[in-house]
Design an enzyme around this catalytic site. Sequence first.
Site, PDB file in Angstrom:
ATOM      1  N   GLU A 256       0.229   8.404   3.418  1.00  0.00           N
ATOM      2  CA  GLU A 256       0.093   7.828   2.069  1.00  0.00           C
ATOM      3  C   GLU A 256      -0.031   6.334   2.270  1.00  0.00           C
ATOM      4  O   GLU A 256       0.943   5.683   2.667  1.00  0.00           O
ATOM      5  CB  GLU A 256       1.346   8.105   1.227  1.00  0.00           C
ATOM      6  CG  GLU A 256       1.721   9.560   1.079  1.00  0.00           C
ATOM      7  CD  GLU A 256       0.797  10.300   0.156  1.00  0.00           C
ATOM      8  OE1 GLU A 256      -0.038   9.657  -0.507  1.00  0.00           O
ATOM      9  OE2 GLU A 256       0.886  11.532   0.117  1.00  0.00           O
ATOM     10  N   CYS A 295       2.531   1.396  -4.908  1.00  0.00           N
ATOM     11  CA  CYS A 295       1.302   1.908  -4.318  1.00  0.00           C
ATOM     12  C   CYS A 295       0.347   2.402  -5.391  1.00  0.00           C
ATOM     13  O   CYS A 295      -0.857   2.467  -5.183  1.00  0.00           O
ATOM     14  CB  CYS A 295       1.629   3.033  -3.352  1.00  0.00           C
ATOM     15  SG  CYS A 295       2.634   4.320  -4.107  1.00  0.00           S
TER      16      CYS A 295
HETATM   17  P1  NAP Z   1       4.076  -0.942   6.804  1.00  0.00           P
HETATM   18  O1  NAP Z   1       4.272  -2.308   7.318  1.00  0.00           O
HETATM   19  O2  NAP Z   1       2.878  -0.187   7.213  1.00  0.00           O
HETATM   20  O3  NAP Z   1       5.409  -0.151   7.181  1.00  0.00           O
HETATM   21  C1  NAP Z   1       5.620   1.177   6.778  1.00  0.00           C
HETATM   22  C2  NAP Z   1       6.621   1.833   7.712  1.00  0.00           C
HETATM   23  O4  NAP Z   1       6.051   1.971   9.005  1.00  0.00           O
HETATM   24  C3  NAP Z   1       7.914   1.037   7.885  1.00  0.00           C
HETATM   25  O5  NAP Z   1       8.995   1.925   7.962  1.00  0.00           O
HETATM   26  C4  NAP Z   1       7.680   0.361   9.243  1.00  0.00           C
HETATM   27  O6  NAP Z   1       8.870   0.058   9.909  1.00  0.00           O
HETATM   28  C5  NAP Z   1       6.939   1.452   9.985  1.00  0.00           C
HETATM   29  N1  NAP Z   1       6.171   0.999  11.137  1.00  0.00           N
HETATM   30  C6  NAP Z   1       5.780  -0.254  11.444  1.00  0.00           C
HETATM   31  N2  NAP Z   1       5.065  -0.247  12.599  1.00  0.00           N
HETATM   32  C7  NAP Z   1       5.016   1.039  13.007  1.00  0.00           C
HETATM   33  C8  NAP Z   1       4.420   1.698  14.120  1.00  0.00           C
HETATM   34  N3  NAP Z   1       3.717   1.033  15.030  1.00  0.00           N
HETATM   35  N4  NAP Z   1       4.571   3.027  14.235  1.00  0.00           N
HETATM   36  C9  NAP Z   1       5.258   3.730  13.317  1.00  0.00           C
HETATM   37  N5  NAP Z   1       5.845   3.158  12.232  1.00  0.00           N
HETATM   38  C10 NAP Z   1       5.717   1.832  12.079  1.00  0.00           C
HETATM   39  O7  NAP Z   1       4.061  -0.926   5.203  1.00  0.00           O
HETATM   40  P2  NAP Z   1       5.090  -1.638   4.211  1.00  0.00           P
HETATM   41  O8  NAP Z   1       4.804  -3.099   4.251  1.00  0.00           O
HETATM   42  O9  NAP Z   1       6.477  -1.153   4.438  1.00  0.00           O
HETATM   43  O10 NAP Z   1       4.641  -1.033   2.808  1.00  0.00           O
HETATM   44  C11 NAP Z   1       3.635  -1.602   2.005  1.00  0.00           C
HETATM   45  C12 NAP Z   1       2.393  -0.760   2.011  1.00  0.00           C
HETATM   46  O11 NAP Z   1       2.738   0.586   1.757  1.00  0.00           O
HETATM   47  C13 NAP Z   1       1.434  -1.147   0.915  1.00  0.00           C
HETATM   48  O12 NAP Z   1       0.173  -1.241   1.486  1.00  0.00           O
HETATM   49  C14 NAP Z   1       1.500   0.009  -0.067  1.00  0.00           C
HETATM   50  O13 NAP Z   1       0.309   0.256  -0.765  1.00  0.00           O
HETATM   51  C15 NAP Z   1       1.843   1.145   0.811  1.00  0.00           C
HETATM   52  N6  NAP Z   1       2.523   2.179   0.067  1.00  0.00           N
HETATM   53  C16 NAP Z   1       1.888   3.361  -0.140  1.00  0.00           C
HETATM   54  C17 NAP Z   1       2.518   4.368  -0.858  1.00  0.00           C
HETATM   55  C18 NAP Z   1       1.837   5.686  -1.097  1.00  0.00           C
HETATM   56  O14 NAP Z   1       2.497   6.609  -1.545  1.00  0.00           O
HETATM   57  N7  NAP Z   1       0.569   5.802  -0.821  1.00  0.00           N
HETATM   58  C19 NAP Z   1       3.805   4.185  -1.338  1.00  0.00           C
HETATM   59  C20 NAP Z   1       4.427   2.975  -1.105  1.00  0.00           C
HETATM   60  C21 NAP Z   1       3.783   1.979  -0.393  1.00  0.00           C
HETATM   61  P3  NAP Z   1       9.549  -1.408   9.795  1.00  0.00           P
HETATM   62  O15 NAP Z   1       9.873  -1.608   8.370  1.00  0.00           O
HETATM   63  O16 NAP Z   1      10.727  -1.279  10.671  1.00  0.00           O
HETATM   64  O17 NAP Z   1       8.504  -2.357  10.298  1.00  0.00           O
END
Ligand code: NAP
Length: 513
Positions: A256, A295
Amino acid sequence: MERLASYLCDRWQSGAGDGTPLNSAVDGSVLASASSEGLDLGTALRHARDVGGPALRALTFRQRSAILSALSKAIRDERDGLLDVAAANMGATRGDAKFDVDGASGTLAFYAALGEQLGDRTYLLDGDEVRLARSPRWVGQHVQVPRRGVAVHINAFNFPAWNMAEKVATALLAGMPVLAKPGTATALLSVRIAERWLASGTLPAGAFSLLIGSVGDLLDHLGPQDCVVFTGSGSTGQKVKGHPNVLRNGVPVNVEADSLNACVIGPDLAPGGATFTMAVGEIVRELSQKAGQKCTAIRRIFVPAALEAALLEAIDDRAATMAVGDPLAHETTVGALSTRQQFHDVQQGMAAMEAAGLQRAWSYGGEVPEGGFHVAPRLYRSDAGVDAPFVHDHEVFGPVAAILPYDGSVAAAAALVARGGGSLVSSIFSDDEAFGAALALEIAPWCGRVYWGSEKVSDSATGHGAVLPGTVHGGPGKAGGGEELGGVRGLHFYMQRTALQGDAALLKRALGA
Ligand code: NAP
């Protein structure tokens, strides 16, 4: 300062080193720190697989449903304290925090009720028996059985309660143990909820693990019966999908990701009418709620050129009650961005929109406090339609959206929606049945959900941005290509669909059908 611990192998364990600070979104002060350094994640997964898996699979849907009821109650019982944590760690207003925390308990309660309906089975029958040969005895019957691994849930920072609970609800009901990894920056709320869940005493040993801090080498330890459900940015989602061990073992990954959700104003709407007012309310809500860090938030607004001025005027009128400020203050309607990184990213995103030639169409005119991660909501505009720079390709994850006028035709509106490359949700506001129906079906392949607002539902519709457990959440293409929730559909990802072929009488008896 509190060091947040992980819950692995049925005990709380702290990572080594200084860890990552979790900041207050209000004043930037450090609230806690998190580290997963040195934690043995391979052993944690094995424990969940070997202890939690068998325990959950031995339970019927009805028994698993009782666990979900208890988890939902544990959140409701601690609601006020959890709302305070959300305000401090995430900059969420009380309303924003309720959206997250009540969404969590509500989704668990929804799946508890579904589990009751599924009854005393331990797996699902999928469709009816299929006759496969001349003899009526040789048949096929599809079944769905829980995978024998661990459901790894990697969540985004913006919904530390709901994101964890909606995934836990579906995985546990399907019969899979969970390892949840919240976004580190806002993990305090997830930890507080996990503490309440564990204190409820209803989770079987090994059924729930929590990893706080970076994902470390977790993905290296996944096996062919495990699965990953990821919510976050598209770029991280691609890294997870493309991880060598995930590819080698064929680990299913549901993504997602970010989404350039659209809102289409129909050419039939009259300024001041119920449906027009409904659309304006949704646009202002999507700019305000969680300071645009949703999101599902509206990022692109398509309005017939003749209605653009009236729409902007109505947005300005409606936004008169908007107040950016301290999330704890009663009058605040737009809280802070959750993290320092988010604050920088949103500032950069707005600068990039201006550098690309987008014009400011509307800006919040009130005071914006300094010191925390506050941003003034803003709308940009462009006349370039599908060729407009930036807006169809980049998500600014804050209180920011763009308005693009169009010619009022279904074809033009559909092309604009599609230009986003796949969305979680797009809304249509129209009372013209022919326009709404044609556009809904035309954009459906580009959207996980299409929300059609019209006059007779203007005071009962649930909102463009609200994800409800009864309908699916996810979207094609840029939105990640994943799907969650949607009633019983939400269980399917955690289950293997297998076609059993054999003697109709033997299969019937074996399956108790
Ligand atoms: P993110 O930076 O991609 O992080 C998401 C998760 O992935 C966090 O738990 C992060 O851990 C982890 N992560 C980071 N690097 C990783 C790796 N190499 N391998 C596996 N996991 C890893 O996103 P975010 O900044 O938290 O969230 C914002 C984004 O999420 C926005 O773009 C938003 O649109 C999207 N979003 C989508 C939905 C949906 O349902 N489609 C819902 C909510 C948000 P750490 O925090 O420890 O770095």
